[in-house]
Enzyme design. Structure first.
Site: not given
Ligand SMILES: *[C@@H]1O[C@H](CO)[C@@H](O)[C@H](O)[C@H]1NC(C)=O
Length: 357
Positions: A183, A271
């Site tokens: 975001d 990730d």
């Protein structure tokens, strides 16, 4: 007689003219058909071959059936000619599933600028993955907020939980590309689509940018023996994309919540877990794409004349120092993270952008 000879001559001329006209009309029709076949019908053939491809994959897994459904005759030839002449398949915005990871405390801080800028260019394709129900933002995103039911803390498990939800939603979507962002990213939507057009989603692709200089090394216990393993991973904060083919190969270790248990096993963030699964378990190397940018790199080094070519941007603030894209436009009060200015630089026709003279 000269009179009837003249008539004959006239008739012949008329016949010649008419047949000539018919020939021209027919040729034009042929040309038109050929040209129009290059457009939408290729797309249809493309979809069909994609389906056939999935069927092949399913068949490979499930050997109990041996029948392949043959599409209609007409389609088969068209499909063959389309595959023979056009490659790679054209990519459109609708082929991309864009996920944005957020959390309840950031809705009002981070989402408004995204909704005002790049989200407008991919409203149907972008989904926000969060950890609460938020009626206001549910309305402002036209129902594109997904409550993952994951914890809102920033720990490993919560992050992997959201990535897992994003991955599963992508698989459901049947789109060709999965692109994850955070975001605090600005996404240059048309550039992203053009970029993906250079790759075939039916091949395995892991596209992103590492934020470390060397592959990550971890010690893993395998059959009671400690083993050192090395792999690269794309930084989540810069954004990364996976092709559908690769995502399908990942399903045994990543779908239906298995992404979380894999992450738990190696005790690393989302990730990194992604890199571990793809590079280490599936042996598919990361393709480094310099046009993705996370807040871990200095944004001011992105040259003005290179901005249009970049896929993602970010920002960060440490103490009173802002790490932001260097771009003129709105003053700092109005636009601290520079996303409004960046957007107007790329898409000056937006109504909130200053009119150029
Ligand atoms: C979260 O929980 C609600 C209520 O149990 C459920 O309807 C929803 O599907 C869940 N969301 C996800 C992404 O699993």
């Amino acid at each position: 007689m000269p009179g009837s000879a003249k008539m004959n001559y006239r008739n012949r001329r008329l016949l010649q003219t008419v047949s000539c006209a018919v020939l021209i009309a027919y040729t034009m029709l042929l040309v038109y058909q050929t040209l129009s076949r290059g457009g939408p019908e290729v797309a249809a053939g493309d979809k069909l071959s994609a389906k056939a491809y999935h069927r092949d994959r399913n068949l490979a897994e499930d050997r109990s059936t041996n029948e392949i459904e043959i599409p209609q005759e007409g389609f088969t030839t068209e499909m063959a000619s389309a595959t023979a002449t056009i490659k790679p398949p054209t990519t459109t915005l609708d082929d991309v599933f864009i996920s944005v990871k957020t959390t309840k405390n950031y809705h009002s801080k981070r989402l408004p600028v995204i909704l005002k800028t790049w989200f407008q260019l991919a409203k149907k394709q972008t989904w926000f993955f969060t950890d609460t129900d938020d009626p206001e933002y549910q309305m402002r995103t036209n129902g594109h907020m997904i409550n993952t039911n994951c914890s809102s803390s920033h720990n490993r498990k919560a992050l992997c939980c959201k990535m897992s939800a994003e991955f599963d939603k992508f698989l459901e979507s049947e789109k060709k590309w999965f692109c994850h962002f955070d975001d605090d990213n600005y996404v240059n939507v048309p550039r992203l689509v053009r970029f993906l057009g250079d790759y075939n989603p039916r091949d395995d692709w892991y596209l992103g940018k590492p934020s470390i200089q060397a592959p990550l090394e971890i010690i893993k216990k395998e059959k009671k023996v400690l083993k050192k393993i090395k792999f690269w991973f794309a930084t989540g904060g810069a954004g990364f994309c996976l092709s559908r083919a690769l995502a399908l190969r990942m399903t045994p270790v990543a779908s239906g919540g298995r992404f979380v248990s894999t992450g738990e096993r190696i005790r690393l963030p989302d990730d990194v877990t992604m890199g571990y699964i793809i590079e280490h378990l599936l042996k598919q190397p990361l393709t480094v794409v310099d046009q993705f940018h996370s807040h871990l790199e200095p944004m001011k080094f992105i040259r003005r004349d290179m901005i249009e070519d970049q896929i993602s941007f970010s920002y960060a603030r440490s103490k009173d120092e802002w790490n932001v894209v260097k771009i003129e436009g709105f003053d700092e009060e109005q636009d601290q993270n520079r996303f409004l200015s960046l957007h107007c630089f790329l898409f000056p026709y937006f109504s909130f952008c200053p009119r150029r003279r």
